[in-house]
Scaffold this motif. Structure first.
Motif, mmCIF file in Angstrom:
data_model
loop_
_atom_site.group_PDB
_atom_site.id
_atom_site.type_symbol
_atom_site.label_atom_id
_atom_site.label_comp_id
_atom_site.label_asym_id
_atom_site.label_seq_id
_atom_site.Cartn_x
_atom_site.Cartn_y
_atom_site.Cartn_z
ATOM 1 N N ILE A 2 0.852 -1.183 0.000
ATOM 2 C CA ILE A 2 0.000 0.000 0.000
ATOM 3 C C ILE A 2 0.890 1.237 0.000
ATOM 4 C CG2 ILE A 2 -1.772 1.273 1.262
ATOM 5 C CD1 ILE A 2 -2.683 -1.393 2.436
ATOM 6 N N THR A 3 0.660 2.142 -0.942
ATOM 7 C CA THR A 3 1.528 3.305 -1.105
ATOM 8 C C THR A 3 0.891 4.613 -0.665
ATOM 9 O OG1 THR A 3 0.776 3.567 -3.400
ATOM 10 C CG2 THR A 3 2.755 2.238 -3.029
ATOM 11 N N THR A 4 -0.402 4.614 -0.370
ATOM 12 C CA THR A 4 -1.046 5.853 0.059
ATOM 13 C C THR A 4 -0.528 6.264 1.434
ATOM 14 O OG1 THR A 4 -2.892 4.493 0.848
ATOM 15 C CG2 THR A 4 -3.136 5.546 -1.289
ATOM 16 N N MET A 305 -2.584 -6.864 -1.756
ATOM 17 C CA MET A 305 -2.032 -5.514 -1.671
ATOM 18 C C MET A 305 -1.132 -5.315 -0.456
ATOM 19 S SD MET A 305 -5.390 -3.344 -0.477
ATOM 20 C CE MET A 305 -6.277 -3.702 1.042
ATOM 21 N N PRO A 309 6.513 -5.612 -2.666
ATOM 22 C CA PRO A 309 6.328 -5.318 -4.105
ATOM 23 C C PRO A 309 7.395 -5.997 -4.968
ATOM 24 C CG PRO A 309 7.325 -3.443 -3.020
ATOM 25 C CD PRO A 309 7.015 -4.437 -1.929
ATOM 26 N N SER A 312 7.816 -4.866 -8.775
ATOM 27 C CA SER A 312 8.499 -3.577 -8.887
ATOM 28 C C SER A 312 9.996 -3.726 -8.642
ATOM 29 C CB SER A 312 7.902 -2.587 -7.882
ATOM 30 O OG SER A 312 8.615 -1.373 -7.873
ATOM 31 N N SER A 336 2.742 2.541 -9.046
ATOM 32 C CA SER A 336 1.611 2.139 -8.203
ATOM 33 C C SER A 336 0.303 2.545 -8.879
ATOM 34 C CB SER A 336 1.703 2.805 -6.819
ATOM 35 O OG SER A 336 1.618 4.215 -6.941
ATOM 36 N N LYS A 337 -0.744 1.748 -8.622
ATOM 37 C CA LYS A 337 -2.064 2.033 -9.171
ATOM 38 C C LYS A 337 -3.110 1.825 -8.078
ATOM 39 C CE LYS A 337 -0.846 0.681 -13.901
ATOM 40 N NZ LYS A 337 -1.181 -0.154 -15.083
ATOM 41 N N VAL A 340 -1.689 0.980 -4.710
ATOM 42 C CA VAL A 340 -1.067 -0.330 -4.500
ATOM 43 C C VAL A 340 0.101 -0.475 -5.463
ATOM 44 C CG1 VAL A 340 -1.380 -2.830 -4.595
ATOM 45 C CG2 VAL A 340 -3.218 -1.371 -3.736
ATOM 46 N N LEU A 341 1.218 -1.003 -4.941
ATOM 47 C CA LEU A 341 2.398 -1.311 -5.742
ATOM 48 C C LEU A 341 2.691 -2.798 -5.581
ATOM 49 C CD1 LEU A 341 4.737 -0.189 -7.522
ATOM 50 C CD2 LEU A 341 6.053 0.047 -5.408
#
Length: 342
Positions: A2-4, A305, A309, A312, A336-337, A340-341
């Motif tokens: 999770i990248t947020t 998620m 990663p 990546s 990320s989309k 999520v990465l």
């Protein structure tokens, strides 16, 4: 991963939405029975409920701490793979005794083949780690497994390269090696063994020195070590005697929570009975979230998620290694989309 920066409400509802609905129904049902049917006999004192909640908080905290250790260890393993891959490729490119009997183009082709095979190893290793075990969420269909399977499919759909490992292998391996993929249960191990053979051939051709071979073999040994460490996390679950106990105690606490809370709020009057519902939902939901965070984090290679990663990281290493070989047409990094990465 999770990248947020902050919690995304969609991710929270996706994780615990059905649990929130069940808790709301249970808390509301107890309040209705207490108010309309005067079922006061079903209430219990708040003290035992508080004691159970305190014990559960300690147990869930321990479980989450162990789950975080597993997740962070998995990330450190892949961080080590990044560093060792760069070192390995740079040594392969730099080591050269300039033996005139070996053609320049032949030597460069052999070096490139070794580096390409390492890229293939990365994607093979990642693909093997994503094979679900029987205790992972995507395998437990009787316990909301279909929900997790749908989450897995949504993530794959968002990243076109998610399931393209065979394409990468075909790109970076020879036809002979690619055809051997289905003959080995652990193809990643086979690829490293082939690397050792090719490096030994370079030594026998006097293309590299004995000391160079030792250094390169030490790098391959590191990759074996990283692979074994990741497989240990993948193949050995978080001890179920701790994880399952925390889950059972959480259900017990949430079941008893409205029975003790409604009686306390009833002392404020009739309006207090209905006020107990949102507080009961909030408290129960907090415990559910704590349980789910630890439960999902203990499997860092599950294809959800919450994972490391790996795609990546593989792409980052792939770009670095291709640049070392002089390639100019490079793939794009994985972005990320939807927070999520992978």
């Amino acid at each position: 991963m999770i990248t947020t920066k902050y919690v995304n409400y969609k991710q929270v509802l996706n994780l615990s939405g059905i649990h929130l609905i069940l808790i709301s129904i249970w808390c509301t049902l107890i309040a209705v029975l207490f108010y309309f049917f005067n079922w006061h006999w079903m209430t219990i004192p708040w003290v035992p409920v508080a004691l159970i909640g305190t014990a559960e908080a300690f147990l869930v905290g321990f479980k989450n701490n162990q789950a975080y250790d597993r997740l962070w260890e998995a990330r450190k393993i892949w961080g080590g793979i990044v560093n060792s891959s760069r070192s390995f490729a740079s040594m392969v490119q730099a080591f050269d005794t300039k033996n005139e009997e070996i053609g320049v183009f032949d030597l460069e082709d052999r070096k490139k083949r070794i580096i390409y095979r390492h890229i293939a190893w990365l994607y093979t290793f990642r693909e093997q780690l994503l094979i679900p075990t029987e205790w992972e969420h995507v395998s437990t269909k009787k316990k909301f497994g279909n929900i997790n399977l749908r989450r897995n499919r949504l993530i794959k759909a968002g990243f076109p390269d998610y399931g393209r490992a065979p394409i990468f292998l075909h790109k970076y391996l020879s036809e002979e090696e690619y055809d051997l993929k289905n003959q080995y249960k652990n193809f990643a191990t086979y690829l490293i063994s082939q690397q050792a053979k090719d490096i030994n051939d370079l030594k026998n051709m006097n293309a590299i020195t004995d000391f160079n071979q030792t250094q390169l073999q030490n790098s391959l040994n590191e990759f074996y070590g990283f692979q074994g460490q990741a497989e240990r996390i993948k193949k050995f679950p978080s001890p179920r005697q701790f994880a399952s106990t925390a889950f059972v105690f959480n259900i017990l606490f949430i079941t008893l929570l409205p029975l003790g809370l409604v009686n306390e709020f009833a002392k404020l009057g009739d309006w207090g009975i209905w006020t107990s519902i949102p507080f009961c939902i909030i408290i129960g939901w907090i415990y559910i979230i704590m349980e789910l965070v630890g439960d999902y984090s203990e499997n860092p290679f599950a294809g959800l998620m919450f994972d490391v990663p790996m795609l990546s990281i593989c792409r980052t290493i792939e770009i670095d290694l291709l640049q070392m070989t002089g390639e100019t047409e490079l793939p794009e990094p994985i972005a990320s989309k939807n927070g999520v990465l992978v």
